[in-house]
Design a protein around this motif. Structure first.
Motif, PDB file in Angstrom:
ATOM      1  N   PHE A 122       0.811  -1.213   0.000  1.00  0.00           N
ATOM      2  CA  PHE A 122       0.000   0.000   0.000  1.00  0.00           C
ATOM      3  C   PHE A 122       0.850   1.271   0.000  1.00  0.00           C
ATOM      4  O   PHE A 122       0.339   2.339  -0.339  1.00  0.00           O
ATOM      5  CB  PHE A 122      -1.032  -0.023   1.135  1.00  0.00           C
ATOM      6  CG  PHE A 122      -2.249  -0.832   0.778  1.00  0.00           C
ATOM      7  CD1 PHE A 122      -3.312  -0.241   0.116  1.00  0.00           C
ATOM      8  CD2 PHE A 122      -2.322  -2.181   1.065  1.00  0.00           C
ATOM      9  CE1 PHE A 122      -4.435  -0.974  -0.236  1.00  0.00           C
ATOM     10  CE2 PHE A 122      -3.433  -2.932   0.714  1.00  0.00           C
ATOM     11  CZ  PHE A 122      -4.500  -2.331   0.059  1.00  0.00           C
ATOM     12  N   LEU A 123       2.130   1.167   0.330  1.00  0.00           N
ATOM     13  CA  LEU A 123       3.022   2.317   0.122  1.00  0.00           C
ATOM     14  C   LEU A 123       3.025   2.695  -1.357  1.00  0.00           C
ATOM     15  O   LEU A 123       2.979   3.881  -1.709  1.00  0.00           O
ATOM     16  CB  LEU A 123       4.458   1.995   0.539  1.00  0.00           C
ATOM     17  CG  LEU A 123       4.882   2.208   1.965  1.00  0.00           C
ATOM     18  CD1 LEU A 123       6.314   1.723   2.150  1.00  0.00           C
ATOM     19  CD2 LEU A 123       4.739   3.640   2.400  1.00  0.00           C
ATOM     20  N   GLY A 124       3.073   1.679  -2.217  1.00  0.00           N
ATOM     21  CA  GLY A 124       3.076   1.910  -3.651  1.00  0.00           C
ATOM     22  C   GLY A 124       1.741   2.402  -4.176  1.00  0.00           C
ATOM     23  O   GLY A 124       1.687   3.205  -5.107  1.00  0.00           O
ATOM     24  N   ILE A 125       0.660   1.924  -3.605  1.00  0.00           N
ATOM     25  CA  ILE A 125      -0.672   2.370  -4.016  1.00  0.00           C
ATOM     26  C   ILE A 125      -0.890   3.803  -3.541  1.00  0.00           C
ATOM     27  O   ILE A 125      -1.440   4.629  -4.268  1.00  0.00           O
ATOM     28  CB  ILE A 125      -1.758   1.418  -3.463  1.00  0.00           C
ATOM     29  CG1 ILE A 125      -1.597   0.027  -4.103  1.00  0.00           C
ATOM     30  CG2 ILE A 125      -3.152   1.979  -3.700  1.00  0.00           C
ATOM     31  CD1 ILE A 125      -2.455  -1.052  -3.479  1.00  0.00           C
ATOM     32  N   ASP A 128      -3.317   7.698   2.234  1.00  0.00           N
ATOM     33  CA  ASP A 128      -3.784   9.052   2.555  1.00  0.00           C
ATOM     34  C   ASP A 128      -3.330   9.405   3.968  1.00  0.00           C
ATOM     35  O   ASP A 128      -3.037  10.560   4.253  1.00  0.00           O
ATOM     36  CB  ASP A 128      -5.308   9.135   2.456  1.00  0.00           C
ATOM     37  CG  ASP A 128      -5.764   8.953   1.018  1.00  0.00           C
ATOM     38  OD1 ASP A 128      -5.534   9.873   0.218  1.00  0.00           O
ATOM     39  OD2 ASP A 128      -6.330   7.882   0.706  1.00  0.00           O
ATOM     40  N   ALA A 129      -3.289   8.383   4.832  1.00  0.00           N
ATOM     41  CA  ALA A 129      -2.830   8.575   6.207  1.00  0.00           C
ATOM     42  C   ALA A 129      -2.292   7.242   6.725  1.00  0.00           C
ATOM     43  O   ALA A 129      -2.702   6.174   6.275  1.00  0.00           O
ATOM     44  CB  ALA A 129      -3.976   9.057   7.103  1.00  0.00           C
ATOM     45  N   PHE A 130      -1.366   7.355   7.665  1.00  0.00           N
ATOM     46  CA  PHE A 130      -0.837   6.166   8.339  1.00  0.00           C
ATOM     47  C   PHE A 130      -0.741   6.511   9.814  1.00  0.00           C
ATOM     48  O   PHE A 130      -0.054   7.459  10.197  1.00  0.00           O
ATOM     49  CB  PHE A 130       0.540   5.762   7.801  1.00  0.00           C
ATOM     50  CG  PHE A 130       0.919   4.362   8.169  1.00  0.00           C
ATOM     51  CD1 PHE A 130       0.774   3.328   7.262  1.00  0.00           C
ATOM     52  CD2 PHE A 130       1.398   4.064   9.438  1.00  0.00           C
ATOM     53  CE1 PHE A 130       1.110   2.020   7.601  1.00  0.00           C
ATOM     54  CE2 PHE A 130       1.741   2.769   9.793  1.00  0.00           C
ATOM     55  CZ  PHE A 130       1.592   1.740   8.867  1.00  0.00           C
ATOM     56  N   ALA A 161       8.246   8.894   5.478  1.00  0.00           N
ATOM     57  CA  ALA A 161       8.719  10.178   4.937  1.00  0.00           C
ATOM     58  C   ALA A 161       9.166  10.007   3.490  1.00  0.00           C
ATOM     59  O   ALA A 161       8.855  10.844   2.630  1.00  0.00           O
ATOM     60  CB  ALA A 161       9.845  10.732   5.796  1.00  0.00           C
ATOM     61  N   ALA A 162       9.881   8.925   3.196  1.00  0.00           N
ATOM     62  CA  ALA A 162      10.343   8.678   1.829  1.00  0.00           C
ATOM     63  C   ALA A 162       9.173   8.457   0.873  1.00  0.00           C
ATOM     64  O   ALA A 162       9.293   8.719  -0.331  1.00  0.00           O
ATOM     65  CB  ALA A 162      11.283   7.479   1.795  1.00  0.00           C
ATOM     66  N   ALA A 163       8.034   8.017   1.399  1.00  0.00           N
ATOM     67  CA  ALA A 163       6.838   7.808   0.586  1.00  0.00           C
ATOM     68  C   ALA A 163       6.015   9.088   0.425  1.00  0.00           C
ATOM     69  O   ALA A 163       4.945   9.059  -0.176  1.00  0.00           O
ATOM     70  CB  ALA A 163       5.980   6.707   1.203  1.00  0.00           C
ATOM     71  N   THR A 183       0.325  12.019   7.154  1.00  0.00           N
ATOM     72  CA  THR A 183      -0.612  12.286   6.079  1.00  0.00           C
ATOM     73  C   THR A 183       0.115  12.744   4.813  1.00  0.00           C
ATOM     74  O   THR A 183       1.226  13.277   4.869  1.00  0.00           O
ATOM     75  CB  THR A 183      -1.645  13.361   6.477  1.00  0.00           C
ATOM     76  OG1 THR A 183      -0.955  14.529   6.895  1.00  0.00           O
ATOM     77  CG2 THR A 183      -2.534  12.857   7.608  1.00  0.00           C
ATOM     78  N   ARG A 184      -0.543  12.555   3.709  1.00  0.00           N
ATOM     79  CA  ARG A 184      -0.015  12.983   2.422  1.00  0.00           C
ATOM     80  C   ARG A 184      -0.095  14.490   2.352  1.00  0.00           C
ATOM     81  O   ARG A 184      -1.101  15.081   2.704  1.00  0.00           O
ATOM     82  CB  ARG A 184      -0.834  12.364   1.285  1.00  0.00           C
ATOM     83  CG  ARG A 184      -0.274  12.674  -0.060  1.00  0.00           C
ATOM     84  CD  ARG A 184      -0.389  11.554  -1.059  1.00  0.00           C
ATOM     85  NE  ARG A 184      -0.134  10.209  -0.626  1.00  0.00           N
ATOM     86  CZ  ARG A 184       1.080   9.655  -0.516  1.00  0.00           C
ATOM     87  NH1 ARG A 184       2.151  10.353  -0.765  1.00  0.00           N
ATOM     88  NH2 ARG A 184       1.215   8.401  -0.147  1.00  0.00           N
TER      89      ARG A 184
END
Length: 186
Positions: A122-125, A128-130, A161-163, A183-184
């Motif tokens: 889901f990092l790749g998908i 919106d929040a983690f 952060a890298a994502a 969040t994004r």
């Protein structure tokens, strides 16, 4: 693709960034009432839960929640023989939208609850929040990391952060657990 879904990850990690002990199981030392309450409330609001086969959350409402169980044991999608509200899903063989549609869900929140393969997928998908909690005083040397990308000494925070996710303020829960919502950026 993510369609009309909001994707939120949920994990509690040890101080050294692990979600399970070396045996692959979540130890009781990572279970805190304050975090469990927030977790259960979040899952109750989700349209779909996405988890690996070892990431079952085991709460009173668990059997009623619609879920995708990520696995390589099917080519695309298959009914879960143990749960009529679940589908076995191989993301290499079927899209996220199709998997959710098989559950009768075409939008809403997808709560991602792990393990590392699922969190990393889901990092790749795109989250919106983690919601990342940390258990005070708990270390799990040789344990299972939140993300596969944590190799070479990277923390779960480094990976988020890298994502492209940004941390919010640290929330301190009643029993010493800290939680940060990543969040994004808009």
């Amino acid at each position: 693709m993510r369609g009309s879904f909001r994707i939120e990850g949920h994990a509690i990690a040890s101080e050294d960034g692990m979600i399970a002990a070396a045996n692959g199981l979540m130890p009781d030392s990572l279970k805190f009432p304050s975090d469990q309450k927030l977790y259960e409330q979040a899952l109750d609001q989700a349209a779909v839960i996405a988890n690996g086969r070892l990431s079952y959350e085991g709460q009173l409402n668990s059997p009623r929640r619609k879920r995708l169980v990520l696995t390589r044991s099917v080519s695309g999608l298959a009914p879960d023989p143990k749960n009529p509200n679940a589908r076995l899903w191989n993301p290499a063989g079927e899209s996220l939208e199709a998997a959710c549609a098989a559950l009768g869900v075409t939008g809403g929140e997808i709560a991602v609850v792990g393990g590392p393969f699922v969190f990393s997928l889901f990092l790749g998908i795109g989250y919106d929040a983690f919601h990342l909690s940390h258990a005070p005083g708990v270390r799990l040397p040789g344990g299972v990391p939140v993300f596969h990308e944590q190799g070479s000494g990277r923390s779960p925070e480094d990976v988020l952060a890298a994502a492209g996710l940004k941390p919010g303020p640290v929330q301190r829960l009643d029993d010493g657990v800290t939680m940060v919502e990543w969040t994004r950026a808009a």
